[in-house]
Enzyme design. Structure first.
Site, mmCIF file in Angstrom:
data_model
loop_
_atom_site.group_PDB
_atom_site.id
_atom_site.type_symbol
_atom_site.label_atom_id
_atom_site.label_comp_id
_atom_site.label_asym_id
_atom_site.label_seq_id
_atom_site.Cartn_x
_atom_site.Cartn_y
_atom_site.Cartn_z
ATOM 1 N N GLU A 148 0.825 -1.215 0.000
ATOM 2 C CA GLU A 148 0.000 0.000 0.000
ATOM 3 C C GLU A 148 0.858 1.264 0.000
ATOM 4 O O GLU A 148 1.710 1.439 0.870
ATOM 5 C CB GLU A 148 -0.926 -0.001 1.231
ATOM 6 C CG GLU A 148 -1.917 1.142 1.206
ATOM 7 C CD GLU A 148 -2.961 1.054 2.330
ATOM 8 O OE1 GLU A 148 -3.279 -0.059 2.789
ATOM 9 O OE2 GLU A 148 -3.442 2.123 2.737
ATOM 10 N N LYS B 263 -7.507 -0.294 11.563
ATOM 11 C CA LYS B 263 -6.893 -0.774 10.313
ATOM 12 C C LYS B 263 -5.667 0.091 9.997
ATOM 13 O O LYS B 263 -4.629 -0.406 9.564
ATOM 14 C CB LYS B 263 -7.920 -0.719 9.173
ATOM 15 C CG LYS B 263 -7.460 -1.396 7.888
ATOM 16 C CD LYS B 263 -6.663 -0.487 6.959
ATOM 17 C CE LYS B 263 -6.247 -1.213 5.701
ATOM 18 N NZ LYS B 263 -5.378 -0.386 4.833
ATOM 19 N N ASP C 4 3.920 -14.300 11.925
ATOM 20 C CA ASP C 4 2.617 -14.811 11.505
ATOM 21 C C ASP C 4 1.589 -13.672 11.655
ATOM 22 O O ASP C 4 1.087 -13.416 12.741
ATOM 23 C CB ASP C 4 2.289 -16.008 12.420
ATOM 24 C CG ASP C 4 0.957 -16.660 12.114
ATOM 25 O OD1 ASP C 4 0.112 -16.041 11.445
ATOM 26 O OD2 ASP C 4 0.765 -17.803 12.573
ATOM 27 N N HIS D 48 -2.213 10.398 -0.173
ATOM 28 C CA HIS D 48 -2.390 9.035 -0.671
ATOM 29 C C HIS D 48 -2.406 8.996 -2.189
ATOM 30 O O HIS D 48 -1.783 8.152 -2.814
ATOM 31 C CB HIS D 48 -3.717 8.506 -0.119
ATOM 32 C CG HIS D 48 -3.752 7.025 -0.044
ATOM 33 N ND1 HIS D 48 -4.216 6.258 -1.068
ATOM 34 C CD2 HIS D 48 -3.373 6.164 0.920
ATOM 35 C CE1 HIS D 48 -4.138 4.993 -0.726
ATOM 36 N NE2 HIS D 48 -3.627 4.905 0.484
HETATM 37 P P1 NDP Z 1 9.163 -23.166 15.474
HETATM 38 O O1 NDP Z 1 8.727 -24.477 15.949
HETATM 39 O O2 NDP Z 1 9.490 -23.016 14.037
HETATM 40 O O3 NDP Z 1 10.481 -22.693 16.210
HETATM 41 C C1 NDP Z 1 10.649 -22.597 17.567
HETATM 42 C C2 NDP Z 1 11.905 -23.363 17.888
HETATM 43 O O4 NDP Z 1 13.063 -22.525 17.718
HETATM 44 C C3 NDP Z 1 11.948 -23.769 19.322
HETATM 45 O O5 NDP Z 1 11.220 -24.924 19.531
HETATM 46 C C4 NDP Z 1 13.433 -23.971 19.555
HETATM 47 O O6 NDP Z 1 13.755 -25.299 19.200
HETATM 48 C C5 NDP Z 1 14.090 -23.040 18.549
HETATM 49 N N1 NDP Z 1 14.798 -21.929 19.203
HETATM 50 C C6 NDP Z 1 16.044 -21.504 18.908
HETATM 51 N N2 NDP Z 1 16.390 -20.465 19.682
HETATM 52 C C7 NDP Z 1 15.366 -20.225 20.517
HETATM 53 C C8 NDP Z 1 15.129 -19.269 21.547
HETATM 54 N N3 NDP Z 1 16.056 -18.375 21.888
HETATM 55 N N4 NDP Z 1 13.944 -19.278 22.174
HETATM 56 C C9 NDP Z 1 12.990 -20.164 21.829
HETATM 57 N N5 NDP Z 1 13.155 -21.104 20.873
HETATM 58 C C10 NDP Z 1 14.335 -21.149 20.208
HETATM 59 O O7 NDP Z 1 8.185 -21.985 15.821
HETATM 60 P P2 NDP Z 1 7.115 -21.710 16.924
HETATM 61 O O8 NDP Z 1 6.914 -22.830 17.883
HETATM 62 O O9 NDP Z 1 7.454 -20.375 17.479
HETATM 63 O O10 NDP Z 1 5.811 -21.614 16.021
HETATM 64 C C11 NDP Z 1 5.665 -20.573 15.076
HETATM 65 C C12 NDP Z 1 5.216 -21.147 13.762
HETATM 66 O O11 NDP Z 1 4.018 -21.888 13.955
HETATM 67 C C13 NDP Z 1 4.885 -20.082 12.755
HETATM 68 O O12 NDP Z 1 5.413 -20.497 11.501
HETATM 69 C C14 NDP Z 1 3.376 -20.080 12.706
HETATM 70 O O13 NDP Z 1 2.900 -19.634 11.460
HETATM 71 C C15 NDP Z 1 3.063 -21.540 12.962
HETATM 72 N N6 NDP Z 1 1.769 -21.873 13.496
HETATM 73 C C16 NDP Z 1 0.915 -20.939 14.004
HETATM 74 C C17 NDP Z 1 -0.288 -21.302 14.552
HETATM 75 C C18 NDP Z 1 -1.183 -20.267 15.152
HETATM 76 O O14 NDP Z 1 -2.299 -20.582 15.555
HETATM 77 N N7 NDP Z 1 -0.774 -19.025 15.221
HETATM 78 C C19 NDP Z 1 -0.712 -22.702 14.579
HETATM 79 C C20 NDP Z 1 0.280 -23.605 14.080
HETATM 80 C C21 NDP Z 1 1.458 -23.203 13.556
HETATM 81 P P3 NDP Z 1 14.898 -26.121 19.970
HETATM 82 O O15 NDP Z 1 14.942 -25.627 21.384
HETATM 83 O O16 NDP Z 1 14.423 -27.520 19.849
HETATM 84 O O17 NDP Z 1 16.137 -25.813 19.202
#
Ligand code: NDP
Length: 431
Positions: A83, A270, A286, A384
């Site tokens: 936009e 918005k 997201d 705009h």
């Molecule tokens: P991910 O599972 O992709 O990543 C999170 C992982 O990153 C953690 O489990 C951890 O894995 C790793 N990590 C590395 N560094 C850190 C840190 N400093 N702090 C925390 N974790 C760290 O993502 P999310 O669980 O955050 O989920 C987000 C995704 O889920 C988005 O893509 C979203 O679109 C999608 N989603 C959204 C939904 C919704 O309702 N909004 C529903 C379903 C999916 P480890 O410790 O094992 O290395």
């Protein structure tokens, strides 16, 4: 950051803008080369690993808003948005806000809520007590289901239980909803929490005798709130036609309208989300989660209302604040995969998740100031349509220098539309 290199940024050529970001210390030489070679898109292989039935990649323009001073630090704000005017408006408002010292943010420690919702629970009150008494065992099981987040210093912290009933809908069944309050550190946490909820559901079924119907995070991020405040001297608001005090009062009144009228509030909010979504998208977050959460929060009183508050203080300044629930992260999801998301985090100086939340609330506050100030003074079309003219020129087929030529003539034409743009372009070509 050397902000002197960024002055009059909007007047620079594409190449000069990229060089200025490098010279100001915002991006590295490697990132400068990536931008100069327009190499920010996902490659096909990555795209096809991200979604199903992948055909290609859909690009959005990525730009930067300027003049943001947040908690005393200068920030360049990456925005992915189609936009026109949004980036210019954010930069303009941030400049006005910087006259009062910029934005100050308040982001308490964040937790994300996961829900296990059960049906067919016999005695709700009894089941609730049983679950509350088993709190520690449930938290332990949740943490065992995702041990790596515990190693990172996070994990399930608390448990609450809600009985879901709707007396206004006779015959509707009641449900029991068990909430876990989880510290997901730098992650938005959807996957972490969904794993935990699926991990604890069988135990909660055993405890309550009910059946788990839903096991998922709640995107209503009421425990991930971020607030941004600003104080603007009234004189900084003046326009050609209105004094600063008049503009201040009109902004306050317009916000009162958006507080009591949902028809206005939706458009008011918005405008806030124009900026917030652009940064959420740029940083690989997201935006559906953020949108859902923010609009639910705007309705928390039972009526959909303005998310911003604009008032005046004893000195006659305009004071603004915006609180947003922000289900976001700085790791995970698309953030670690998308080259433009990675660049956006670099441009922001790699904020942690709390800092990113404060930045988002500040961008939303700036965007709201710009929109409401324009609405209560000149109207928004003036600014705009100037940029819209360029989009119309491109749609009409203008290329290179023709785009600005057609846009300039279009602004003087009786009607600013595609037909006018086409006819201006035809005339240019024949002359
Ligand atoms: P991910 O599972 O992709 O990543 C999170 C992982 O990153 C953690 O489990 C951890 O894995 C790793 N990590 C590395 N560094 C850190 C840190 N400093 N702090 C925390 N974790 C760290 O993502 P999310 O669980 O955050 O989920 C987000 C995704 O889920 C988005 O893509 C979203 O679109 C999608 N989603 C959204 C939904 C919704 O309702 N909004 C529903 C379903 C999916 P480890 O410790 O094992 O290395």
């Amino acid at each position: 950051m050397d902000t002197t290199k960024l002055s009059k940024f909007y007047k620079k050529s594409h190449e000069e803008k990229i060089s200025a970001l490098f010279e100001a210390g915002v991006i590295s030489d490697e990132e400068r080369q990536t931008l100069l070679s327009n190499n920010l898109d996902l490659n096909l292989e990555t795209g096809s690993n991200m979604i199903e039935n992948h055909l290609g990649n859909y690009s959005l323009p990525l730009g930067v808003a300027m003049n943001f001073v947040i908690d005393g630090t200068n920030k360049v704000i990456p925005m992915a948005i189609e936009e026109p005017s949004v980036i210019a408006a954010a930069s303009f408002a941030a400049k006005i806000i910087s006259t009062g010292g910029g934005f100050s943010t308040d982001v308490p420690d964040r937790q994300v809520i996961g829900q296990v919702t059960l049906k067919h629970v016999g005695n709700m009150a009894e089941a609730r007590e049983i679950v509350l008494n088993a709190k520690q065992a449930i938290l332990d099981r949740a943490n065992e289901a995702h041990p790596s987040i515990v190693k990172r210093g996070g994990g399930a912290r608390d448990l609450t239980v809600r009985i879901l009933e709707e007396p206004a809908l006779p015959g509707f069944p009641a449900f029991l909803s068990v909430h876990l309050h989880i510290d997901t550190k730098e992650a938005m946490g959807a996957n972490i929490i969904n794993t935990m909820m699926e991990g604890i559901a069988p135990y909660i079924e055993e405890l309550t005798g009910g059946t788990a119907l839903l096991r998922i995070l709640s995107n209503y991020a009421t425990e991930s709130l971020a607030t941004s405040h600003c104080v603007i001297p009234a004189h900084a608001l003046k326009t050609g036609k209105y004094t600063g005090e008049e503009v201040r009062d009109r902004i306050i009144e317009a916000t009162q309208v958006a507080t009591i009228d949902p028809y206005r509030a939706v458009t008011h909010n918005k405008g806030i989300m124009n900026g917030v979504d652009a940064v959420v998208a740029a940083t690989g977050n997201d935006w559906r989660a953020v949108e859902a959460s923010v609009h639910a929060y705007a309705s928390r009183s039972g009526q959909y209302r303005s998310l911003t508050t604009w008032e005046t203080n004893e000195q006659g300044d305009l004071t603004g604040s915006l609180t947003l629930p922000l289900p976001i992260g700085t790791v995970g999801g698309a953030i670690s995969i998308h080259p433009a998301a990675q660049l956006s985090h670099t441009i922001l100086g790699h904020p942690n998740v709390n800092e990113l939340a404060g930045i988002l609330a500040s961008v939303g506050l700036a965007q709201n100031l710009a929109a409401v100030r324009a609405l209560v003074t000149d109207g928004i079309q003036k600014g705009h349509m100037g940029l819209h003219a360029r989009s119309l020129a491109i749609s009409a087929g203008a290329k290179g220098e023709q785009v600005q030529q057609v846009a300039d003539l279009l602004k003087q034409a009786p009607y600013m539309n595609l037909d006018s743009a086409r006819s201006i372009l035809r005339n240019l070509k024949y002359n």
